[in-house]
Scaffold this motif. Structure first.
Motif, short mmCIF file in Angstrom:
data_model
loop_
_atom_site.label_atom_id
_atom_site.label_comp_id
_atom_site.label_asym_id
_atom_site.label_seq_id
_atom_site.Cartn_x
_atom_site.Cartn_y
_atom_site.Cartn_z
N ARG A 130 0.81 -1.23 0.00
CA ARG A 130 0.00 0.00 0.00
C ARG A 130 0.84 1.27 0.00
N GLU A 189 -8.79 -6.43 3.28
CA GLU A 189 -8.19 -5.50 2.32
C GLU A 189 -6.73 -5.88 2.06
N CYS A 190 -6.00 -6.29 3.09
CA CYS A 190 -4.62 -6.76 2.90
C CYS A 190 -4.58 -7.96 1.97
N THR A 193 -5.23 -6.91 -1.60
CA THR A 193 -4.08 -6.21 -2.16
C THR A 193 -3.00 -7.19 -2.61
N ASP A 288 -13.64 1.39 -1.82
CA ASP A 288 -12.25 0.93 -1.98
C ASP A 288 -12.21 -0.57 -2.25
#
Length: 412
Positions: A130, A189-190, A193, A288
């Motif tokens: 990120r 979210e990690c 990603t 997001d």
């Protein structure tokens, strides 16, 4: 040599050796060599002791510096664990640290059977991925930091894809971001990603329900309903945040584990609820996550094999086309949804050209969605939608028209 030096000194002390004329330390060459060895050992011991004291005094500052650089306050625990592992390994083997760094440490954690270790690995790689890449600068220090950042991205991809456990890691990541994942939005979210970073190496046919897990990111209601309508139970460990999808035995186990770790023996020892986050932040997170899902699908659709598998995936097109069908650009606002709408149209533009029967069925499904067709026509007539969106909508409509014409035998 150390044993010989000690024996020589003991022999002098017991008078077993005669001392000639005293020089320097007060002994002959043999005694001087023995003392050299012992004094060197004392010096080395002092260096090692000094290193240990320095590590103990400055490890907190180092951990804080890393957390600050990556803007991840929770990263400190993982960094401290990494430092302690390196220290313990080097104490047994000085070459232990060779070739090891925070990236290799995180990849090892992703392969571990420990749930806590897996979450730590997600946090580390998520933070590294990120971090915004510095722009090109004439400053030599900035250029060096930029090279380091780019090198980290390359290393993460290499370490993951070259791992013998790559398939297992991807499967675990997909389950983590799936609709029944118990992990909270930060952990999910990690995982998303990391999946995006290696999407070019993934064949979705190898992962049953993989597309289903990824497409769950496109559902704004599934992402936001828990945040808006429910408060996260306080007994859940921080890594968990979706209690409504847990089985009763899972909820009970988590509650007992959390109470035990907090030293809470009674039910009233814990608060019932945590403060809910603001709706605005939840909405931003929903968008997001939707955008991440669109990016992953776009990266997967670049491969012809994946494109066919995605075209055959039940329910994917309905979720992918939902922002268009709902005409969110004009019903909510261009500023709020233009980025997601653009990516949605880009992915559909890739899938609409899928070969074979799968592509034919997909085009037929899209033609049957009158709301989506009307919304794309509205984009062509809207002055605020911009040239990029209009070109994408035009290409999709043209591909659908050509496909329909071919399917009907080319007759007018």
């Amino acid at each position: 040599m150390v044993l010989e030096a000690i024996l020589v000194l003991l022999a002098y002390n017991e008078g077993l050796l005669q001392e000639p004329e005293m020089r320097d330390y007060g002994g002959d060459n043999l005694k001087q060599s023995a003392l050299d060895v012992l004094y060197t050992l004392a010096l080395l011991q002092g260096v090692i002791f000094g290193y240990r004291e320095t590590f103990a005094n400055f490890k907190g500052s180092l951990v804080d510096a890393v957390s600050l650089q990556y803007d991840e306050p929770d990263l400190g625990v993982a960094v401290l664990q990494y430092l302690q592992e390196i220290r313990s390994g080097c104490a047994k083997n000085p070459s232990f640290a060779a070739g090891r760094n925070l990236v290799t440490f995180a990849v090892d954690l992703l392969e571990s059977k420990s749930g806590d270790g897996y979450v730590r690995g997600l946090e580390i790689l998520g933070a590294l991925l990120r971090l915004p890449i510095m722009e090109t600068s004439a400053n030599s220090g900035d250029r060096r930091r930029r090279r380091v950042q780019l090198g980290q991205l390359v290393l993460i991809r290499q370490q993951l894809t070259a791992s013998a456990s790559f398939g297992h890691i991807v499967h675990r990541l997909l389950v983590t971001l799936g609709p029944r994942s118990p992990y909270n939005k930060r952990i999910r979210e990690c995982a998303a990603t990391i999946v995006l970073h290696v999407a070019g190496e993934i064949l979705v046919e190898q992962f049953r329900r993989g597309i289903h897990c990824i497409s769950s990111l496109l559902d704004p209601y599934g992402q936001c309903c828990l945040s808006h309508d429910h408060r996260r139970p306080a007994w859940l460990p921080e890594a968990y945040g979706r209690s409504t999808v847990l089985e009763p035995y899972e909820r009970e186990w988590l509650m007992e584990t959390w109470k035990s770790s907090r030293g809470c023996d009674q039910e009233h020892d814990r608060p019932d609820r945590l403060s809910p986050e603001s709706d605005e932040k939840d909405d931003d997170h929903c968008k997001d996550m939707m955008f991440l899902g669109m990016l992953i699908l776009g990266a997967l659709a670049a491969d012809n094999v994946n494109r066919t598998a995605m075209a055959n995936s039940r329910g994917l097109i309905a979720k992918l086309i939902a922002p268009v069908s709902l005409d969110l650009l004009h019903s909510v606002g261009h500023g709020a949804w233009s980025k997601i709408m653009s990516k949605s149209l880009q992915v559909m533009n890739l899938l609409v050209d899928a070969p074979g029967e799968a592509g034919t069925d997909l085009r037929h499904e899209m033609l049957g969605n009158k709301k989506a067709i009307s919304a794309m026509e509205a984009i062509l007539e809207c002055d605020q939608c911009g040239e990029k969106l209009q070109m994408l909508a035009m290409e999709i409509l043209a591909a659908l028209a050509i496909g329909y014409w071919r399917q009907s035998g080319g007759s007018s």
